[in-house]
Design a protein around this motif. Structure first.
Motif, PDB file in Angstrom:
ATOM      1  N   HIS A 228       9.568 -26.090   1.350  1.00 57.09           N
ATOM      2  CA  HIS A 228       8.773 -25.735   2.530  1.00 57.09           C
ATOM      3  C   HIS A 228       7.327 -25.424   2.153  1.00 57.09           C
ATOM      4  CE1 HIS A 228      12.838 -25.118   4.086  1.00 57.09           C
ATOM      5  NE2 HIS A 228      12.338 -25.098   5.304  1.00 57.09           N
ATOM      6  N   THR A 229       6.418 -25.706   3.069  1.00 58.70           N
ATOM      7  CA  THR A 229       5.051 -25.205   2.986  1.00 58.70           C
ATOM      8  C   THR A 229       5.058 -23.775   3.517  1.00 58.70           C
ATOM      9  OG1 THR A 229       4.093 -27.398   3.285  1.00 58.70           O
ATOM     10  CG2 THR A 229       2.689 -25.515   3.794  1.00 58.70           C
ATOM     11  N   LEU A 230       4.613 -22.840   2.684  1.00 57.00           N
ATOM     12  CA  LEU A 230       4.804 -21.428   2.991  1.00 57.00           C
ATOM     13  C   LEU A 230       3.567 -20.784   3.597  1.00 57.00           C
ATOM     14  CD1 LEU A 230       6.700 -20.189  -0.201  1.00 57.00           C
ATOM     15  CD2 LEU A 230       7.672 -20.934   1.985  1.00 57.00           C
ATOM     16  N   PHE A 231       3.799 -19.985   4.645  1.00 56.58           N
ATOM     17  CA  PHE A 231       2.798 -19.092   5.209  1.00 56.58           C
ATOM     18  C   PHE A 231       3.296 -17.671   4.924  1.00 56.58           C
ATOM     19  CE2 PHE A 231       2.419 -22.420   8.831  1.00 56.58           C
ATOM     20  CZ  PHE A 231       1.717 -23.283   7.994  1.00 56.58           C
ATOM     21  N   LEU A 232       2.611 -16.960   4.042  1.00 53.49           N
ATOM     22  CA  LEU A 232       3.057 -15.626   3.638  1.00 53.49           C
ATOM     23  C   LEU A 232       2.316 -14.583   4.467  1.00 53.49           C
ATOM     24  CD1 LEU A 232       3.142 -16.113  -0.238  1.00 53.49           C
ATOM     25  CD2 LEU A 232       4.911 -16.624   1.474  1.00 53.49           C
ATOM     26  N   ALA A 233       3.056 -13.915   5.333  1.00 50.15           N
ATOM     27  CA  ALA A 233       2.463 -12.997   6.307  1.00 50.15           C
ATOM     28  C   ALA A 233       2.723 -11.556   5.900  1.00 50.15           C
ATOM     29  CB  ALA A 233       3.035 -13.268   7.698  1.00 50.15           C
ATOM     30  N   SER A 234       1.641 -10.807   5.786  1.00 53.00           N
ATOM     31  CA  SER A 234       1.764  -9.398   5.429  1.00 53.00           C
ATOM     32  C   SER A 234       0.394  -8.764   5.539  1.00 53.00           C
ATOM     33  CB  SER A 234       2.290  -9.251   3.988  1.00 53.00           C
ATOM     34  OG  SER A 234       2.549  -7.906   3.668  1.00 53.00           O
ATOM     35  N   ARG A 235       0.345  -7.451   5.415  1.00 52.07           N
ATOM     36  CA  ARG A 235      -0.945  -6.802   5.296  1.00 52.07           C
ATOM     37  C   ARG A 235      -1.600  -7.240   3.984  1.00 52.07           C
ATOM     38  NH1 ARG A 235       0.763  -0.648   6.537  1.00 52.07           N
ATOM     39  NH2 ARG A 235       2.520  -1.369   5.299  1.00 52.07           N
ATOM     40  N   PRO A 236      -2.908  -7.476   3.985  1.00 54.28           N
ATOM     41  CA  PRO A 236      -3.578  -7.953   2.764  1.00 54.28           C
ATOM     42  C   PRO A 236      -3.341  -7.009   1.586  1.00 54.28           C
ATOM     43  CG  PRO A 236      -5.048  -8.134   4.654  1.00 54.28           C
ATOM     44  CD  PRO A 236      -3.844  -7.367   5.126  1.00 54.28           C
ATOM     45  N   SER A 237      -3.045  -7.592   0.420  1.00 57.45           N
ATOM     46  CA  SER A 237      -2.842  -6.799  -0.792  1.00 57.45           C
ATOM     47  C   SER A 237      -2.931  -7.723  -1.996  1.00 57.45           C
ATOM     48  CB  SER A 237      -1.472  -6.107  -0.774  1.00 57.45           C
ATOM     49  OG  SER A 237      -0.433  -7.044  -0.919  1.00 57.45           O
ATOM     50  N   SER A 238      -3.161  -7.123  -3.153  1.00 59.04           N
ATOM     51  CA  SER A 238      -3.195  -7.914  -4.387  1.00 59.04           C
ATOM     52  C   SER A 238      -1.821  -8.501  -4.694  1.00 59.04           C
ATOM     53  CB  SER A 238      -3.680  -7.045  -5.549  1.00 59.04           C
ATOM     54  OG  SER A 238      -2.841  -5.910  -5.720  1.00 59.04           O
ATOM     55  N   ARG A 239      -0.774  -7.802  -4.311  1.00 56.41           N
ATOM     56  CA  ARG A 239       0.587  -8.319  -4.548  1.00 56.41           C
ATOM     57  C   ARG A 239       0.834  -9.578  -3.730  1.00 56.41           C
ATOM     58  NH1 ARG A 239       4.702  -4.002  -3.030  1.00 56.41           N
ATOM     59  NH2 ARG A 239       6.177  -5.418  -4.029  1.00 56.41           N
ATOM     60  N   LEU A 240       0.396  -9.563  -2.467  1.00 59.11           N
ATOM     61  CA  LEU A 240       0.559 -10.752  -1.629  1.00 59.11           C
ATOM     62  C   LEU A 240      -0.246 -11.912  -2.195  1.00 59.11           C
ATOM     63  CD1 LEU A 240       1.752 -11.886   1.056  1.00 59.11           C
ATOM     64  CD2 LEU A 240      -0.430 -11.257   2.121  1.00 59.11           C
ATOM     65  N   ASP A 241      -1.467 -11.632  -2.625  1.00 59.51           N
ATOM     66  CA  ASP A 241      -2.304 -12.683  -3.205  1.00 59.51           C
ATOM     67  C   ASP A 241      -1.652 -13.273  -4.452  1.00 59.51           C
ATOM     68  OD1 ASP A 241      -4.180 -12.281  -1.229  1.00 59.51           O
ATOM     69  OD2 ASP A 241      -5.465 -10.990  -2.456  1.00 59.51           O
ATOM     70  N   ALA A 242      -1.008 -12.427  -5.245  1.00 59.79           N
ATOM     71  CA  ALA A 242      -0.372 -12.907  -6.467  1.00 59.79           C
ATOM     72  C   ALA A 242       0.795 -13.838  -6.160  1.00 59.79           C
ATOM     73  CB  ALA A 242       0.107 -11.724  -7.316  1.00 59.79           C
ATOM     74  N   VAL A 243       1.603 -13.498  -5.166  1.00 62.44           N
ATOM     75  CA  VAL A 243       2.713 -14.367  -4.773  1.00 62.44           C
ATOM     76  C   VAL A 243       2.183 -15.701  -4.266  1.00 62.44           C
ATOM     77  CG1 VAL A 243       4.683 -14.658  -3.206  1.00 62.44           C
ATOM     78  CG2 VAL A 243       4.225 -12.418  -4.232  1.00 62.44           C
TER      79      VAL A 243
END
Length: 221
Positions: free
Chosen positions: A25-40
């Motif tokens: 799948h082409t992923l859309f990762l939804a969450s509050r902005p964070s360095s952890r989200l950016d890393a994933v």
């Protein structure tokens, strides 16, 4: 490739779901902005979507570019350990705002895109959405409500597949907080791994198109 949005994708079960779906799948990762989200997102070549479920008024502008969506996974949630007498109205309000109202609001905003793709909505619920869990009063109530919303969505939108996933306790940071509340030592081997729950969820998503997996109940062995 089909598209999949995952809320709460910065860690724990959310990042495990991203890992298992990235090849298909082409992923859309939804969450509050964070360095952890950016890393994933960087690791998987995915796109981040800044979404705070406690602020549903912002959803329309955020998701406006999405015209088709194959999979929406509601994974984000909050839990405040506490029995009924220990809980506060503010905790109930916060729990319902994120676990129920925010989830409903995001689904409604994305419903046209999901209809266009004859998509699949997955609710990461809990064993607490089937049987009340001692010490998790507001969380349990929110998960019962989430199960009811999933059932209503399935009944009202027959072109969609709708799956409720009810895992037992998972080895995540949220679990560490609950174990600490219970006054016990945390041992992740006692609980389901995020990877196990993610794989079983992906199996339902990748089921043949004539199959509709409505509910998954998972418990540690």
């Amino acid at each position: 490739m089909p598209t999949a949005m995952i809320t709460g994708a910065s860690g724990g079960l959310g990042s495990a779901l991203a890992d298992v779906l990235a090849p298909t799948h082409t992923l859309f990762l939804a969450s509050r902005p964070s360095s952890r989200l950016d890393a994933v997102a960087e690791r998987l070549g995915a796109t981040t979507w800044p979404i705070d479920l406690a602020d549903p008024g912002s959803f329309e502008a955020v998701v406006e570019p999405i015209v088709e969506l194959d999979v929406l996974i509601h994974n984000a949630g909050v839990a405040y350990p506490g029995r009924v007498a220990e809980s506060s109205v503010d905790e109930w309000r916060s729990t319902m705002a994120v676990n129920v109202v925010g989830t409903v609001a995001l689904t409604l905003e994305l419903l046209p895109a999901l209809r266009s793709a004859a998509g699949h909505v997955v609710f990461i619920n809990s064993g607490a959405g089937i049987n009340a869990s001692p010490g998790l009063a507001s969380y349990t109530a929110s998960k019962f409500a989430l199960r009811g919303f999933a059932d209503s969505l399935r009944a009202d939108e027959p072109s969609l597949r709708v799956t409720s996933v009810h895992p037992g306790r998972i080895a995540t940071a949220m679990q560490e907080d609950l174990v600490a509340y219970e006054g016990r030592d945390y041992n992740p081997d006692e609980f389901l791994s995020p990877q196990t729950v993610a794989q079983l969820t992906a199996d339902a998503i990748n089921a043949p198109p004539d199959a509709h997996v409505r509910e998954i109940v998972i418990r540690p062995r």
